[in-house]
Design a protein around this motif. Sequence first.
Motif, mmCIF file in Angstrom:
data_model
loop_
_atom_site.group_PDB
_atom_site.id
_atom_site.type_symbol
_atom_site.label_atom_id
_atom_site.label_comp_id
_atom_site.label_asym_id
_atom_site.label_seq_id
_atom_site.Cartn_x
_atom_site.Cartn_y
_atom_site.Cartn_z
ATOM 1 N N UNK A 20 0.831 -1.196 0.000
ATOM 2 C CA UNK A 20 0.000 0.000 0.000
ATOM 3 C C UNK A 20 0.865 1.246 0.000
ATOM 4 N N UNK A 21 0.205 2.381 -0.010
ATOM 5 C CA UNK A 21 0.899 3.665 -0.026
ATOM 6 C C UNK A 21 0.561 4.423 1.249
ATOM 7 N N UNK A 22 1.598 4.807 2.005
ATOM 8 C CA UNK A 22 1.390 5.532 3.253
ATOM 9 C C UNK A 22 1.602 7.027 3.080
ATOM 10 N N UNK A 23 0.854 7.830 3.842
ATOM 11 C CA UNK A 23 0.939 9.298 3.706
ATOM 12 C C UNK A 23 1.349 9.980 5.013
ATOM 13 N N UNK A 24 2.026 9.250 5.895
ATOM 14 C CA UNK A 24 2.526 9.836 7.140
ATOM 15 C C UNK A 24 3.453 11.007 6.820
ATOM 16 N N UNK A 25 3.225 12.128 7.485
ATOM 17 C CA UNK A 25 4.046 13.343 7.356
ATOM 18 C C UNK A 25 3.960 14.010 5.979
ATOM 19 N N UNK A 26 2.959 13.654 5.188
ATOM 20 C CA UNK A 26 2.745 14.375 3.926
ATOM 21 C C UNK A 26 1.759 15.502 4.210
ATOM 22 N N UNK A 34 0.389 13.587 -4.291
ATOM 23 C CA UNK A 34 1.127 12.360 -3.988
ATOM 24 C C UNK A 34 0.251 11.118 -4.169
ATOM 25 N N UNK A 35 -0.974 11.169 -3.644
ATOM 26 C CA UNK A 35 -1.867 10.016 -3.769
ATOM 27 C C UNK A 35 -2.285 9.814 -5.221
ATOM 28 N N UNK A 36 -2.473 10.898 -5.946
ATOM 29 C CA UNK A 36 -2.789 10.779 -7.374
ATOM 30 C C UNK A 36 -1.657 10.056 -8.107
ATOM 31 N N UNK A 37 -0.410 10.391 -7.766
ATOM 32 C CA UNK A 37 0.742 9.712 -8.378
ATOM 33 C C UNK A 37 0.769 8.239 -7.996
ATOM 34 N N UNK A 38 0.444 7.950 -6.739
ATOM 35 C CA UNK A 38 0.430 6.555 -6.297
ATOM 36 C C UNK A 38 -0.644 5.749 -7.019
ATOM 37 N N UNK A 39 -1.827 6.318 -7.138
ATOM 38 C CA UNK A 39 -2.901 5.616 -7.842
ATOM 39 C C UNK A 39 -2.543 5.407 -9.309
ATOM 40 N N UNK A 40 -1.895 6.400 -9.914
ATOM 41 C CA UNK A 40 -1.478 6.275 -11.315
ATOM 42 C C UNK A 40 -0.415 5.186 -11.468
ATOM 43 N N UNK A 41 0.431 5.023 -10.441
ATOM 44 C CA UNK A 41 1.475 3.997 -10.485
ATOM 45 C C UNK A 41 0.904 2.595 -10.311
ATOM 46 N N UNK A 231 5.080 1.599 2.160
ATOM 47 C CA UNK A 231 6.171 2.556 1.975
ATOM 48 C C UNK A 231 5.648 3.926 1.579
ATOM 49 N N UNK A 232 6.383 4.963 1.994
ATOM 50 C CA UNK A 232 5.993 6.343 1.700
ATOM 51 C C UNK A 232 7.082 7.060 0.935
ATOM 52 N N UNK A 233 6.686 7.758 -0.109
ATOM 53 C CA UNK A 233 7.562 8.695 -0.804
ATOM 54 C C UNK A 233 6.650 9.708 -1.483
ATOM 55 N N UNK A 234 7.161 10.906 -1.699
ATOM 56 C CA UNK A 234 6.381 11.886 -2.470
ATOM 57 C C UNK A 234 7.012 12.108 -3.847
ATOM 58 N N UNK A 235 8.047 11.344 -4.140
ATOM 59 C CA UNK A 235 8.724 11.437 -5.442
ATOM 60 C C UNK A 235 8.109 10.413 -6.383
ATOM 61 N N UNK A 236 7.505 10.836 -7.497
ATOM 62 C CA UNK A 236 6.808 9.884 -8.373
ATOM 63 C C UNK A 236 7.658 8.691 -8.800
ATOM 64 N N UNK A 237 8.940 8.912 -9.093
ATOM 65 C CA UNK A 237 9.781 7.790 -9.529
ATOM 66 C C UNK A 237 9.970 6.775 -8.414
ATOM 67 N N UNK A 239 7.856 6.398 -5.820
ATOM 68 C CA UNK A 239 6.545 5.797 -5.582
ATOM 69 C C UNK A 239 6.382 4.575 -6.476
ATOM 70 N N UNK A 240 6.735 4.733 -7.760
ATOM 71 C CA UNK A 240 6.629 3.621 -8.710
ATOM 72 C C UNK A 240 7.650 2.524 -8.384
#
Length: 276
Positions: A20-26, A34-41, A231-237, A239-240
């Motif tokens: 899954x994709x976590x959003x702690x501290x975003x 960030x979530x849009x990028x995660x869903x797209x990935x 895992x959490x990241x706000x960098x699209x690359x 995230x993928x």
Amino acid sequence: MMNSIPTVTLNNGVLMPQIGYGVFQVPNDETEVAVTAALAAGYRSIDTAAIYGNEEGVGRAIAASELAREELFITSKVWIGELGYDATVAAYEASLAKLGLDYLDLYLIHWPAPASESYLDSWKALDMLLAAGRVRAIGVSNFLPEHLEKIIALGGTVPAVNQIEAHPALQQRDIQGANAAHGIATEAWSPLAQGALLSDPAVLAIADTHGRTPAQVILRWHLQQGRIIIPKSVTPSRIAENLDILGFELAAAELSAIDELERDGRTGPHPATFNG
């Protein structure tokens, strides 16, 4: 991509994506992007919490995605300040409103805050929400074995998930064992130890062998040992990249080498003493 993400069958039969994709501290204003990028990935499981202050951002991304609700698995958590039966029910309604949803897939008690044991009343509230069909599964976060025993002694629903800090430097095998004994899935928060192990020689060597990044190696270690990860990241690359861990497999010796990195390297509070 969703079809290739493995799932864990929770103890009530609900299927939960193992990645899954976590959003702690975003920050809330960055969360939608960030979530849009995660869903797209290809992520379909999103983990948030009331205390993160970004449920609205998650909700905006969900609304804009045009994905069917049943394709998504959304988790949130009740904070320490809202423990107790009535306060937890109110917190659940508030989270739903911020997310713009009719139900959650998983709702967790964020910390036991054991000084008051109000988490027991909160668990009764979660049990009610489950029975009423307001949530598909209920669980806990940061619960030690003794806290789990007190929940189970209530005689109601056994938690489906215990989300704990888990990574090679803090494996918490005692908690993982207690979870397994009760049929509770272990979900790892901070699965990469906030990057602390990405330059470890053992991890680097394994990454080199497989032509993968150190982060991918650690996430693969979790996956092969059966844990759910967020895992959490706000960098699209990145995230993928964090989702791209299905095309290789670690050998038994490689898993053992990562196991040996245990050093009680806790990055968050200790559940026995943290009361908010």
